[in-house]
Design a protein around this motif. Structure first.
Motif, PDB file in Angstrom:
ATOM      1  N   UNK A 193      22.927 -37.271  -9.670  1.00 14.57           N
ATOM      2  CA  UNK A 193      23.954 -38.316  -9.816  1.00 14.57           C
ATOM      3  C   UNK A 193      25.340 -37.678  -9.885  1.00 14.57           C
ATOM      4  N   UNK A 194      25.478 -36.649 -10.710  1.00 18.39           N
ATOM      5  CA  UNK A 194      26.774 -35.979 -10.848  1.00 18.39           C
ATOM      6  C   UNK A 194      27.192 -35.283  -9.553  1.00 18.39           C
ATOM      7  N   UNK A 195      26.214 -34.805  -8.802  1.00 17.20           N
ATOM      8  CA  UNK A 195      26.497 -34.169  -7.511  1.00 17.20           C
ATOM      9  C   UNK A 195      27.315 -35.101  -6.620  1.00 17.20           C
ATOM     10  N   UNK A 196      26.886 -36.352  -6.539  1.00 22.75           N
ATOM     11  CA  UNK A 196      27.563 -37.335  -5.694  1.00 22.75           C
ATOM     12  C   UNK A 196      28.894 -37.757  -6.301  1.00 22.75           C
ATOM     13  N   UNK A 197      28.885 -38.013  -7.609  1.00 24.10           N
ATOM     14  CA  UNK A 197      30.100 -38.481  -8.279  1.00 24.10           C
ATOM     15  C   UNK A 197      31.233 -37.470  -8.194  1.00 24.10           C
ATOM     16  N   UNK A 198      30.911 -36.182  -8.282  1.00 22.08           N
ATOM     17  CA  UNK A 198      31.950 -35.150  -8.349  1.00 22.08           C
ATOM     18  C   UNK A 198      32.119 -34.363  -7.056  1.00 22.08           C
ATOM     19  N   UNK A 199      31.315 -34.658  -6.061  1.00 24.55           N
ATOM     20  CA  UNK A 199      31.442 -33.971  -4.783  1.00 24.55           C
ATOM     21  C   UNK A 199      31.060 -32.507  -4.832  1.00 24.55           C
ATOM     22  N   UNK A 200      30.053 -32.195  -5.640  1.00 29.75           N
ATOM     23  CA  UNK A 200      29.631 -30.810  -5.820  1.00 29.75           C
ATOM     24  C   UNK A 200      28.446 -30.476  -4.908  1.00 29.75           C
ATOM     25  N   UNK A 201      28.197 -29.202  -4.704  1.00 28.26           N
ATOM     26  CA  UNK A 201      27.030 -28.753  -3.936  1.00 28.26           C
ATOM     27  C   UNK A 201      25.870 -28.510  -4.895  1.00 28.26           C
ATOM     28  N   UNK A 202      24.769 -29.202  -4.670  1.00 24.44           N
ATOM     29  CA  UNK A 202      23.603 -29.022  -5.540  1.00 24.44           C
ATOM     30  C   UNK A 202      22.824 -27.786  -5.102  1.00 24.44           C
ATOM     31  N   UNK A 203      22.494 -26.945  -6.063  1.00 30.37           N
ATOM     32  CA  UNK A 203      21.679 -25.759  -5.787  1.00 30.37           C
ATOM     33  C   UNK A 203      20.381 -25.885  -6.586  1.00 30.37           C
ATOM     34  N   UNK A 204      19.310 -26.091  -5.858  1.00 31.59           N
ATOM     35  CA  UNK A 204      18.007 -26.326  -6.482  1.00 31.59           C
ATOM     36  C   UNK A 204      17.469 -25.039  -7.098  1.00 31.59           C
ATOM     37  N   UNK A 205      16.803 -25.139  -8.252  1.00 30.52           N
ATOM     38  CA  UNK A 205      16.274 -23.914  -8.881  1.00 30.52           C
ATOM     39  C   UNK A 205      15.112 -23.276  -8.143  1.00 30.52           C
ATOM     40  N   UNK A 206      14.434 -24.034  -7.257  1.00 34.24           N
ATOM     41  CA  UNK A 206      13.299 -23.413  -6.553  1.00 34.24           C
ATOM     42  C   UNK A 206      13.050 -23.943  -5.150  1.00 34.24           C
ATOM     43  N   UNK A 207      13.443 -25.164  -4.834  1.00 37.85           N
ATOM     44  CA  UNK A 207      13.002 -25.774  -3.585  1.00 37.85           C
ATOM     45  C   UNK A 207      14.055 -25.707  -2.469  1.00 37.85           C
ATOM     46  N   UNK A 208      14.628 -24.520  -2.265  1.00 40.33           N
ATOM     47  CA  UNK A 208      15.573 -24.281  -1.176  1.00 40.33           C
ATOM     48  C   UNK A 208      15.231 -22.951  -0.517  1.00 40.33           C
ATOM     49  N   UNK A 209      15.325 -22.873   0.806  1.00 45.48           N
ATOM     50  CA  UNK A 209      14.984 -21.622   1.496  1.00 45.48           C
ATOM     51  C   UNK A 209      15.767 -20.408   1.002  1.00 45.48           C
ATOM     52  N   UNK A 210      17.073 -20.540   0.782  1.00 47.42           N
ATOM     53  CA  UNK A 210      17.874 -19.392   0.340  1.00 47.42           C
ATOM     54  C   UNK A 210      17.461 -18.911  -1.049  1.00 47.42           C
ATOM     55  N   UNK A 211      17.057 -19.859  -1.899  1.00 43.94           N
ATOM     56  CA  UNK A 211      16.582 -19.501  -3.237  1.00 43.94           C
ATOM     57  C   UNK A 211      15.275 -18.726  -3.131  1.00 43.94           C
ATOM     58  N   UNK A 212      14.341 -19.243  -2.354  1.00 40.57           N
ATOM     59  CA  UNK A 212      13.042 -18.585  -2.185  1.00 40.57           C
ATOM     60  C   UNK A 212      13.198 -17.197  -1.564  1.00 40.57           C
ATOM     61  N   UNK A 213      14.114 -17.084  -0.600  1.00 40.67           N
ATOM     62  CA  UNK A 213      14.328 -15.789   0.049  1.00 40.67           C
ATOM     63  C   UNK A 213      14.853 -14.761  -0.946  1.00 40.67           C
ATOM     64  N   UNK A 214      15.769 -15.185  -1.803  1.00 37.63           N
ATOM     65  CA  UNK A 214      16.276 -14.264  -2.825  1.00 37.63           C
ATOM     66  C   UNK A 214      15.188 -13.814  -3.780  1.00 37.63           C
TER      67      UNK A 214
END
Length: 415
Positions: free
Chosen positions: A146-167
């Motif tokens: 919700x805050x992501x949309x309200x504030x125009x921020x980029x959400x970074x998922x703790x586990x379910x993103x390719x860049x996260x898994x690659x790291x």
């Protein structure tokens, strides 16, 4: 196999070992190459060769900063300027906050209200804005979106993103380069990001390596999904870092295709593992970080004769909670005990009991003399004595001596 499982089984995996190799180059110099060391004591104890990867020695005391940094470094300038947001029980938050501060990226973290104070304080210490919301990760996650949309921020998922898994996959690269004889990896699973990355790099390096996932018994979400079970998923677990009710949509593909098995561990085993790591390896590990060792303690026969790699994923445990875990473990092992002893209300009776403790070389820590709140006759009394012994056999000798001397005594069980 249901229709959804068939569809997911046909989908391509979102990362390859090339993505992990690129992540290693990207984050090099800003992430600690933590040691992978053999534990001779655990190896002798468990009947298999045990290697430990000390990810609790990262600057933020957890592996999570690998994926967080890999993701941050790939943001465009506009996203960097506006800032990022995440939901986290703690370690993802700290990794994101620390590297966000280094890179000049504003970071907002939504944390469950049950997050250990040490993790909140450390995250705020990296100048991140912390919003506490809900009791579970899933509540915090929904609020962050919700805050992501309200504030125009980029959400970074703790586990379910390719860049996260690659790291996160760089953990296995280091382990297998430092200890190539490892033939089995035991990996904690919450959302599944660590398993996904490590499994990808490990299978590329050693196609026949055995990959075992571990979940807390109270939160068997990935276990349920992969094995088609419907075990309850809730409770107050020591391993809050892997207390996830809904595993990742991407990570489940990796676990389904690569996991040889998923094991569940009890709270008691998690506590035992945390205590043993401090006693034997002199290293502080949080509940989730001890899950791999808890699995070896529980399922010894499955690992007998193998060369096993465990990741100590994090060391961010509240000091008061750690103290409780250690004391409970002492009580279970018989090294710390509380006895209830019935005495006669006459001069010297407590002295006579104390003399038995002295004869058995048992250290008295505390004495509670109960005269009022008891069901005994007015002239009867109860003494509760907290004591320290060498081990369970030593405690049993004390109890036998008390019985031989004619005392009615009992052990107050705890933990």
């Amino acid at each position: 196999m249901n229709t959804l499982a068939k569809i997911e089984g046909a989908l391509p995996l979102p990362i390859s070992v090339d993505d992990i190799l690129a992540a290693r180059v990207r984050i090099a110099g800003s992430i600690v190459h933590t040691p992978t060391l053999i534990s001779q004591t655990f190896s002798n104890m468990l009947g298999c060769k045990v290697f430990l990867k000390f990810e609790n020695l990262q600057f933020t005391a957890a592996y999570k900063e690998r994926g967080a940094l890999n993701r941050l470094l790939q943001l465009d300038e506009a996203a960097r300027a506006k800032g990022v947001i995440a939901a986290s029980a703690g370690n993802h938050a700290q990794g994101l906050a620390y590297h966000g501060k280094r890179l000049g990226v504003p970071v907002t973290i939504v944390m469950p209200t049950t997050t250990p104070t040490v993790k909140v304080m450390q995250t705020e210490g990296h100048d991140a804005t912390v919003v506490q919301y809900g009791e579970k990760f899933d509540d915090a996650y929904a609020h962050a979106r919700v805050l992501e949309v309200e504030r125009g921020l980029t959400f970074i998922h703790p586990f379910d993103e390719p860049d996260i898994m690659a790291g996160q996959g760089t953990v296995a690269l280091e382990m297998l380069e430092d200890a190539p004889e490892i033939d089995t990896l035991v990996i904690p699973i919450g959302g599944g990001g660590l398993f996904s990355g490590m499994a990808t790099s490990a299978r590329a390096m050693k196609p026949d390596i055995r990959l075992i996932g571990v979940q807390a018994e109270l939160y068997p979400s990935m276990y349920d999904l992969i094995k088609g079970e419907n075990l309850p998923c809730d409770g107050d677990t020591l391993a809050e870092g892997i207390a996830v009710k809904e595993p990742g949509a991407l990570t489940r593909r990796f676990v389904d295709r690569m996991a040889d098995d998923i094991l569940l561990v009890t709270e008691r085993r998690l506590e035992e593992a945390v205590s043993l790591l401090l006693q034997i390896e002199k290293t502080v590990v949080e509940g989730a970080g001890a899950a791999g060792l808890a699995a070896l303690l529980t399922y010894r026969e499955q690992f007998e004769g193998r060369t096993v790699g465990l990741v100590l994923t994090g060391g961010n445990i509240d000091t008061r909670l750690l103290a409780n875990v250690l004391l409970r473990d002492l009580a279970r092992s018989g090294r710390l005990a509380r006895l209830r002893i019935r005495l006669q209300d006459r001069p010297g009776s407590l002295f006579q009991v104390a003399r038995l403790f002295d004869e058995q070389q048992v250290n008295i820590i505390e004495v509670y003399h109960q005269r009022v709140f008891t069901s005994l006759p007015a002239k009867g009394l109860v003494a509760e004595i907290e004591c320290e012994t060498r081990d369970r056999a030593h405690l049993d000798r004390l109890l036998h001596a008390l019985v031989e001397a004619g005392y009615e005594s009992s052990l107050i069980e705890s933990a």
